[in-house]
Design a protein around this motif. Structure first.
Motif, PDB file in Angstrom:
ATOM      1  N   ASP A  48       0.819  -1.215   0.000  1.00 30.91           N
ATOM      2  CA  ASP A  48       0.000   0.000   0.000  1.00 30.91           C
ATOM      3  C   ASP A  48       0.858   1.273   0.000  1.00 30.91           C
ATOM      4  O   ASP A  48       0.360   2.369   0.260  1.00 30.91           O
ATOM      5  CB  ASP A  48      -0.948   0.025   1.197  1.00 30.91           C
ATOM      6  N   PHE A  49       2.144   1.124  -0.331  1.00 30.24           N
ATOM      7  CA  PHE A  49       3.050   2.270  -0.372  1.00 30.24           C
ATOM      8  C   PHE A  49       2.582   3.284  -1.410  1.00 30.24           C
ATOM      9  O   PHE A  49       2.271   2.936  -2.541  1.00 30.24           O
ATOM     10  CB  PHE A  49       4.463   1.785  -0.694  1.00 30.24           C
ATOM     11  N   ARG A  50       2.537   4.544  -1.015  1.00 32.42           N
ATOM     12  CA  ARG A  50       2.111   5.669  -1.852  1.00 32.42           C
ATOM     13  C   ARG A  50       0.657   5.554  -2.289  1.00 32.42           C
ATOM     14  O   ARG A  50       0.268   6.078  -3.337  1.00 32.42           O
ATOM     15  CB  ARG A  50       3.014   5.823  -3.077  1.00 32.42           C
ATOM     16  N   SER A  51      -0.151   4.892  -1.484  1.00 31.16           N
ATOM     17  CA  SER A  51      -1.590   4.868  -1.771  1.00 31.16           C
ATOM     18  C   SER A  51      -2.168   6.264  -1.568  1.00 31.16           C
ATOM     19  O   SER A  51      -1.581   7.098  -0.866  1.00 31.16           O
ATOM     20  CB  SER A  51      -2.306   3.865  -0.869  1.00 31.16           C
ATOM     21  N   PHE A  52      -3.312   6.521  -2.169  1.00 33.87           N
ATOM     22  CA  PHE A  52      -3.938   7.837  -2.097  1.00 33.87           C
ATOM     23  C   PHE A  52      -4.473   8.055  -0.684  1.00 33.87           C
ATOM     24  O   PHE A  52      -5.383   7.363  -0.236  1.00 33.87           O
ATOM     25  CB  PHE A  52      -5.073   7.917  -3.115  1.00 33.87           C
ATOM     26  N   SER A  53      -3.905   9.017   0.039  1.00 33.42           N
ATOM     27  CA  SER A  53      -4.243   9.207   1.455  1.00 33.42           C
ATOM     28  C   SER A  53      -4.844  10.573   1.733  1.00 33.42           C
ATOM     29  O   SER A  53      -4.938  10.974   2.892  1.00 33.42           O
ATOM     30  CB  SER A  53      -2.988   9.016   2.320  1.00 33.42           C
ATOM     31  N   TYR A  54      -5.259  11.300   0.697  1.00 34.18           N
ATOM     32  CA  TYR A  54      -5.898  12.605   0.870  1.00 34.18           C
ATOM     33  C   TYR A  54      -7.413  12.440   0.934  1.00 34.18           C
ATOM     34  O   TYR A  54      -7.968  11.479   0.383  1.00 34.18           O
ATOM     35  CB  TYR A  54      -5.560  13.529  -0.306  1.00 34.18           C
ATOM     36  N   PRO A  55      -8.122  13.365   1.584  1.00 35.41           N
ATOM     37  CA  PRO A  55      -9.586  13.356   1.469  1.00 35.41           C
ATOM     38  C   PRO A  55      -9.994  13.563   0.015  1.00 35.41           C
ATOM     39  O   PRO A  55      -9.286  14.228  -0.757  1.00 35.41           O
ATOM     40  CB  PRO A  55     -10.032  14.515   2.362  1.00 35.41           C
ATOM     41  N   LEU A  56     -11.129  13.010  -0.360  1.00 37.89           N
ATOM     42  CA  LEU A  56     -11.509  12.969  -1.769  1.00 37.89           C
ATOM     43  C   LEU A  56     -11.645  14.360  -2.374  1.00 37.89           C
ATOM     44  O   LEU A  56     -11.387  14.557  -3.567  1.00 37.89           O
ATOM     45  CB  LEU A  56     -12.832  12.206  -1.922  1.00 37.89           C
ATOM     46  N   TYR A  57     -12.017  15.348  -1.565  1.00 36.26           N
ATOM     47  CA  TYR A  57     -12.287  16.656  -2.156  1.00 36.26           C
ATOM     48  C   TYR A  57     -11.025  17.355  -2.653  1.00 36.26           C
ATOM     49  O   TYR A  57     -11.124  18.378  -3.326  1.00 36.26           O
ATOM     50  CB  TYR A  57     -13.057  17.565  -1.194  1.00 36.26           C
ATOM     51  N   VAL A  58      -9.842  16.821  -2.375  1.00 39.41           N
ATOM     52  CA  VAL A  58      -8.644  17.401  -2.995  1.00 39.41           C
ATOM     53  C   VAL A  58      -8.697  17.215  -4.509  1.00 39.41           C
ATOM     54  O   VAL A  58      -8.250  18.075  -5.273  1.00 39.41           O
ATOM     55  CB  VAL A  58      -7.361  16.785  -2.400  1.00 39.41           C
ATOM     56  N   ASP A  59      -9.277  16.098  -4.966  1.00 40.78           N
ATOM     57  CA  ASP A  59      -9.421  15.877  -6.399  1.00 40.78           C
ATOM     58  C   ASP A  59     -10.378  16.884  -7.027  1.00 40.78           C
ATOM     59  O   ASP A  59     -10.204  17.282  -8.183  1.00 40.78           O
ATOM     60  CB  ASP A  59      -9.922  14.461  -6.670  1.00 40.78           C
ATOM     61  N   LEU A  60     -11.380  17.282  -6.263  1.00 45.07           N
ATOM     62  CA  LEU A  60     -12.340  18.253  -6.774  1.00 45.07           C
ATOM     63  C   LEU A  60     -11.720  19.645  -6.830  1.00 45.07           C
ATOM     64  O   LEU A  60     -11.980  20.414  -7.765  1.00 45.07           O
ATOM     65  CB  LEU A  60     -13.592  18.270  -5.897  1.00 45.07           C
ATOM     66  N   LEU A  61     -10.877  19.983  -5.854  1.00 44.24           N
ATOM     67  CA  LEU A  61     -10.282  21.315  -5.811  1.00 44.24           C
ATOM     68  C   LEU A  61      -9.246  21.527  -6.913  1.00 44.24           C
ATOM     69  O   LEU A  61      -9.014  22.655  -7.337  1.00 44.24           O
ATOM     70  CB  LEU A  61      -9.642  21.551  -4.436  1.00 44.24           C
ATOM     71  N   VAL A  62      -8.606  20.451  -7.364  1.00 44.26           N
ATOM     72  CA  VAL A  62      -7.591  20.582  -8.416  1.00 44.26           C
ATOM     73  C   VAL A  62      -8.167  20.233  -9.785  1.00 44.26           C
ATOM     74  O   VAL A  62      -7.400  20.001 -10.730  1.00 44.26           O
ATOM     75  CB  VAL A  62      -6.361  19.694  -8.122  1.00 44.26           C
ATOM     76  N   ALA A  63      -9.486  20.219  -9.906  1.00 43.35           N
ATOM     77  CA  ALA A  63     -10.125  19.842 -11.166  1.00 43.35           C
ATOM     78  C   ALA A  63      -9.628  20.626 -12.376  1.00 43.35           C
ATOM     79  O   ALA A  63      -9.506  20.060 -13.467  1.00 43.35           O
ATOM     80  CB  ALA A  63     -11.650  19.977 -11.030  1.00 43.35           C
ATOM     81  N   PRO A  64      -9.309  21.931 -12.259  1.00 42.21           N
ATOM     82  CA  PRO A  64      -8.814  22.650 -13.453  1.00 42.21           C
ATOM     83  C   PRO A  64      -7.522  22.077 -14.042  1.00 42.21           C
ATOM     84  O   PRO A  64      -7.231  22.296 -15.221  1.00 42.21           O
ATOM     85  CB  PRO A  64      -8.595  24.074 -12.931  1.00 42.21           C
ATOM     86  N   LEU A  65      -6.737  21.345 -13.248  1.00 45.86           N
ATOM     87  CA  LEU A  65      -5.485  20.788 -13.737  1.00 45.86           C
ATOM     88  C   LEU A  65      -5.651  19.387 -14.321  1.00 45.86           C
ATOM     89  O   LEU A  65      -4.690  18.856 -14.915  1.00 45.86           O
ATOM     90  CB  LEU A  65      -4.453  20.728 -12.606  1.00 45.86           C
ATOM     91  N   LEU A  66      -6.810  18.783 -14.165  1.00 42.57           N
ATOM     92  CA  LEU A  66      -6.969  17.383 -14.531  1.00 42.57           C
ATOM     93  C   LEU A  66      -7.044  17.124 -16.037  1.00 42.57           C
ATOM     94  O   LEU A  66      -6.585  16.077 -16.494  1.00 42.57           O
ATOM     95  CB  LEU A  66      -8.203  16.797 -13.837  1.00 42.57           C
ATOM     96  N   PRO A  67      -7.616  18.015 -16.857  1.00 44.34           N
ATOM     97  CA  PRO A  67      -7.701  17.697 -18.288  1.00 44.34           C
ATOM     98  C   PRO A  67      -6.352  17.664 -18.998  1.00 44.34           C
ATOM     99  O   PRO A  67      -6.248  17.077 -20.079  1.00 44.34           O
ATOM    100  CB  PRO A  67      -8.587  18.830 -18.845  1.00 44.34           C
ATOM    101  N   VAL A  68      -5.313  18.266 -18.462  1.00 46.09           N
ATOM    102  CA  VAL A  68      -4.025  18.345 -19.152  1.00 46.09           C
ATOM    103  C   VAL A  68      -3.108  17.222 -18.671  1.00 46.09           C
ATOM    104  O   VAL A  68      -3.346  16.602 -17.634  1.00 46.09           O
ATOM    105  CB  VAL A  68      -3.358  19.716 -18.911  1.00 46.09           C
ATOM    106  N   GLY A  69      -2.052  16.955 -19.458  1.00 46.01           N
ATOM    107  CA  GLY A  69      -1.106  15.922 -19.090  1.00 46.01           C
ATOM    108  C   GLY A  69      -0.267  16.301 -17.889  1.00 46.01           C
ATOM    109  O   GLY A  69      -0.153  17.480 -17.527  1.00 46.01           O
ATOM    110  N   PHE A  70       0.358  15.294 -17.285  1.00 43.59           N
ATOM    111  CA  PHE A  70       1.096  15.560 -16.056  1.00 43.59           C
ATOM    112  C   PHE A  70       2.345  16.394 -16.317  1.00 43.59           C
ATOM    113  O   PHE A  70       2.791  17.134 -15.441  1.00 43.59           O
ATOM    114  CB  PHE A  70       1.475  14.247 -15.362  1.00 43.59           C
TER     115      PHE A  70
END
Length: 377
Positions: A48-70
């Protein structure tokens, strides 16, 4: 460090995948290390190393960055994080109503940006730098009386709850102590946090259970809190309880003080310092960016410290050594690498400038404790 947030956000919003599953953990590991962790390999971390450990709403707050590549996200963060980190120093100065010359401010910003906690956070593109900037903006808004915006910012900063929970308790106590004037802060914080939780529940029902399980597994592959890492388990727990008790006493004393006052700023600085030594990941040096208000508060009182008793002056000297060691030692290693490149490239030499990083929170808390005890007396 931002990669798991970007990946899980894309998978959640575009494909409806649960970020807290073992399958998603394997995808994160593959993206970071080229393969998933193998329990049959003794040298591998837990599965489980580096598993996602943030509350889910962090994904919602960074939504503007999600459509583009990393790769694009890395460029954006490479520009945004240094700017926000530099702005946080200015915001803390305004929150504490400190005035410095433009030259002093410029030098302070440069030193802050090349400090080890900030450099580590920039290199790893750590969300903690965003949280640090959000906390600085929260304090600045409180000093300006914009309680509604301050409450919303604190709610957004809770994406790293280990850095926010103690400060949130103190500020809620402060707001309740003058409910008529400060109720907007409490209401905006609760409503904004509640909205984030509800929207997360609509996006992924039952996400809180998965997040809680990921937090339980997080302790299996991370270091203990800094207090226990440095002082040992029993002494570390005792020091943690003692600092919590002193923080509670100071917060109760300052609960009626206006935002930006000396006692209010001292309480906030001490609470953030205690947060650093009690945070569940003792090796996360980048979290020490929230020690900045303590350094600024003490820097304003340097004349008072120099005229104090000899033990306090010795403690202040230790704090200066712990703070400046990173820059002095790094310059020494860089200079040595010009004339003796082979010895200077030794790993033990390269990490030499970081050796006093763990001591800085303790000496700062000790200095702040002197002022708190004097006020309580």
């Amino acid at each position: 460090d931002f990669y798991p947030i970007w990946l899980t956000g894309r998978e959640l919003l575009f494909h409806g995948k649960n970020p807290y599953t073992q399958e998603m953990t394997r995808e994160i590991q593959t993206g970071l290390f080229g393969r998933a962790m193998d329990p049959r390999r003794p040298a591998d971390p837990p599965t489980d190393f580096r598993s996602f450990s943030y509350p889910l709403y962090v994904d919602l707050l960074v939504a503007p960055l999600l459509p583009v590549g990393f790769d694009t996200v890395r460029v954006v963060l490479g520009i945004l994080l240094p700017l926000l980190t530099a702005a946080s120093l200015i915001l803390w100065l305004r929150a504490f109503r400190l005035r410095v010359s433009s030259t002093t401010g410029a030098v302070a910003i440069i030193l802050f940006l090349v400090s080890y906690p900030v450099l580590e956070g920039l290199y790893a593109q750590q969300a903690g730098l965003l949280v640090g900037a959000a906390l600085a903006l929260t304090a600045a808004m409180l000093a300006r009386g914009r309680f509604g915006l301050a409450g919303m910012l604190l709610a957004c900063a809770s994406v790293k709850p280990q850095l926010v929970w103690l400060l949130a308790l103190w500020l809620l106590l402060w707001a309740v102590s003058d409910w008529k004037r400060r109720k907007t802060f409490t209401l905006s914080f609760i409503l904004c946090l509640g909205l984030l939780v509800v929207v997360s529940q609509l996006a992924l029902p039952g996400w809180f259970v998965g997040w809680w399980r990921s937090l339980a597994g997080y302790s299996h592959y991370t270091l203990p809190p800094l207090s226990q890492l440095v002082l040992g388990r029993f002494l570390g727990i005792a020091v943690g309880l003692a600092t919590l008790t002193l923080a509670a006493a100071m917060c109760w004393r300052a609960r009626r003080e206006p935002a930006g006052s000396a006692d209010f700023s001292l309480a906030m600085s001490f609470v953030l310092g205690v947060t650093v030594i009690l945070a569940p990941t003792g090796g996360a040096v980048y979290d020490q960016v929230i020690l900045l208000p303590a350094i600024l508060w003490l820097g304003l009182r340097r004349a008072e410290i120099l005229n104090a008793s000899r033990p306090l002056r010795v403690l202040a000297l230790a704090a200066m050594v712990a703070l400046c060691w990173q820059w002095i030692a790094a310059c020494g290693v860089a200079f040595a690498s010009v004339f003796w490149p082979a010895p200077a490239s030794n790993p033990a030499v390269l990490v030499f400038p970081t050796r006093l990083a763990a001591s800085l929170p303790f000496v700062l808390l000790a200095l702040l404790s002197f002022f708190i005890v004097r006020i309580l007396r």
